[in-house]
Write an enzyme that holds these catalytic residues in place. Structure first.
Site, mmCIF file in Angstrom:
data_model
loop_
_atom_site.group_PDB
_atom_site.id
_atom_site.type_symbol
_atom_site.label_atom_id
_atom_site.label_comp_id
_atom_site.label_asym_id
_atom_site.label_seq_id
_atom_site.Cartn_x
_atom_site.Cartn_y
_atom_site.Cartn_z
ATOM 1 N N SER A 41 4.774 -8.784 -31.843
ATOM 2 C CA SER A 41 6.043 -8.062 -31.764
ATOM 3 C C SER A 41 5.913 -6.876 -30.798
ATOM 4 C CB SER A 41 6.472 -7.629 -33.166
ATOM 5 O OG SER A 41 7.824 -7.289 -33.208
ATOM 6 N N ASP A 153 10.059 -13.462 -33.893
ATOM 7 C CA ASP A 153 9.088 -12.377 -34.085
ATOM 8 C C ASP A 153 7.740 -12.850 -34.643
ATOM 9 O OD1 ASP A 153 7.806 -9.958 -35.348
ATOM 10 O OD2 ASP A 153 9.634 -9.029 -34.599
#
Length: 257
Positions: A41, A153
């Protein structure tokens, strides 16, 4: 710490990830350089900028100037409020060659294959789309299509991706911006705060064993006071990261001399 090579693991955590940049500044001031980097991320984005040779000020500018919520990036055609693909051209300014091979350091990025429910590491080929995928936090950002599959993500499946560097680094520095400290009950007054706390606890529990397998682990528990998407916290998180990193790294260097 006189080991070679050094590996750096950067966790996910939204705006709190600016603490990673503070750590990198401290490392540079103390003459410490990582040869291999792994990130999830926001950790993937910071890791890519570091591996690309960008300066600390350029890294901060990237996050300050990239519009998190831009009206014309909103979409009703994709799952997610914001069309992640619209960020491609912004990223291209920082990574014009769009390839892992163009980086100065070995970089590993993790994203989540939403269809298979598995993590996927990227370390070669095109760079920007895997970065976008790794940072595409649902439901805010739409998934990114790569090789016919939808990715989101990396923190969903692996918020602390230390696996790729264990075999290639003799000394591993971990930076975890999703640490959980003790909260006052006033910090859990509504559904959003409660959901955020529960999510943080789940992520921390899943990654605890990997966190403590690092040779040096930095955890910034004060960061929990900064919202994951609170852009006003950029400088504060960066400063927290730098201050803790300098204190920790200097102590470690004294012990290893």
């Amino acid at each position: 710490m006189n080991h070679s090579p050094i590996g750096l693991v950067l966790s996910g955590g939204g705006v709190r990830g600016m603490a990673h940049i503070g750590l990198i500044r401290a490392m540079q001031e103390l003459g410490i350089s990582a040869q291999v980097v792994s990130g999830s991320s926001v950790g993937a984005l910071v890791g890519a900028l570091y591996a690309n040779g960008n300066s600390v000020s350029e890294m901060l500018s990237f996050f300050k100037e990239t519009p998190l919520f831009k009206y014309n990036f909103l979409t009703i055609l994709k799952p997610g409020f914001i069309d992640t693909d619209r960020y491609f051209e912004i990223f291209k300014e920082y990574f014009p060659r769009d390839s892992f091979a163009s980086l100065e350091k070995d970089l590993h990025v993790v994203a989540t294959d939403l269809q298979k429910g598995e993590q996927q590491f990227f370390s070669e080929g095109e760079l920007i789309r895997p970065l976008l995928a790794s940072a595409a936090l649902p439901p805010v950002f739409s998934p990114v299509e790569l090789n016919g599959k939808l990715y989101a993500d990396g923190g969903i499946m692996n918020n602390f991706p230390s696996e790729p560097i264990k075999s290639s680094a003799d000394y591993v520095i971990g930076s975890n911006v999703s640490a959980v400290g003790e909260l006052h009950k006033n910090a859990l007054k509504n559904s959003i705060q409660l959901t955020g706390r529960v999510t943080s606890l789940m992520i921390y529990a899943i990654n605890r064993k990997k966190l403590y397998s690092c040779d040096l682990l930095l955890e910034y528990k004060e960061l929990e006071k900064i919202g994951v998407l609170d852009r006003t916290g950029i400088e504060k998180a960066y400063t927290m990261g730098y201050d803790l990193a300098m204190e920790t790294l200097e102590r470690e260097l004294r012990q290893t001399d």
